[in-house]
Design a protein around this motif. Structure first.
Motif, short mmCIF file in Angstrom:
data_model
loop_
_atom_site.label_atom_id
_atom_site.label_comp_id
_atom_site.label_asym_id
_atom_site.label_seq_id
_atom_site.Cartn_x
_atom_site.Cartn_y
_atom_site.Cartn_z
N ASP A 1 0.71 -1.43 -0.06
CA ASP A 1 -0.40 0.14 0.11
C ASP A 1 1.11 1.36 -0.04
N CYS B 1 -0.20 -5.78 1.55
CA CYS B 1 -1.96 -6.02 1.19
C CYS B 1 -1.97 -7.15 0.20
N SER C 1 -5.09 -5.42 5.20
CA SER C 1 -3.59 -5.24 4.85
C SER C 1 -2.64 -5.90 5.75
#
Length: 149
Positions: free
Chosen positions: A102, A109, A118
């Protein structure tokens, strides 16, 4: 009198990433229709035509036949330089298949239908990212450190 030279530079990029270089070919436009320089689009079209006519490749250094063809179309060869391409960005190593980092949080994630799950990256993985506040951050495991320096 200052002579204005229109140099049509053709960055002929190699299709092979292994080469990591390309040729920058500079020509001088010798024809001036109505006293004006011809456009870069005209020079590019002439270049493409000459590559086809001479059977040469844009990935290779220009041959004498290519230079002669360009000269016949009103573009005199000036110089050829072999330029190194900047290094390509590589995917982060150690990311499991089907996962991604991310870019806002540095978390590891994976997509799960309509949502992303995540988790902090493993302790042996360091992730560098820019936070949503524009800070440079480094995450190792659950620890994230951000700084504006």
């Amino acid at each position: 009198m200052k002579k204005l030279i229109v140099a049509a530079a053709f960055a002929l990029v190699s299709a092979s990433p292994a080469l990591a270089s390309h040729y920058d070919i500079t020509f001088h436009g010798t024809q001036r229709p109505a006293g004006h320089h011809r456009s870069l689009a005209v020079a590019k079209a002439a270049s493409a035509s000459c590559f086809t006519q001479t059977g040469t490749s844009p990935e290779d250094a220009p041959t004498q036949a290519y230079k002669d063809c360009m000269n016949a179309q009103g573009f005199r060869w000036i110089a050829t330089k072999l330029l190194k391409d900047p290094p390509a960005k590589h995917e982060a190593s150690g990311i499991p298949a089907g996962h991604f980092i991310d870019s806002d949080t540095g978390m590891l994630c994976r997509n799960s239908g309509g949502a992303a799950i995540s988790v902090p990256p493993p302790n042996n993985m360091t992730v560098r990212y820019t936070s949503k506040h524009g800070l440079n951050c480094t995450r190792t495991g659950a620890m994230s450190i951000c700084s504006n320096l």
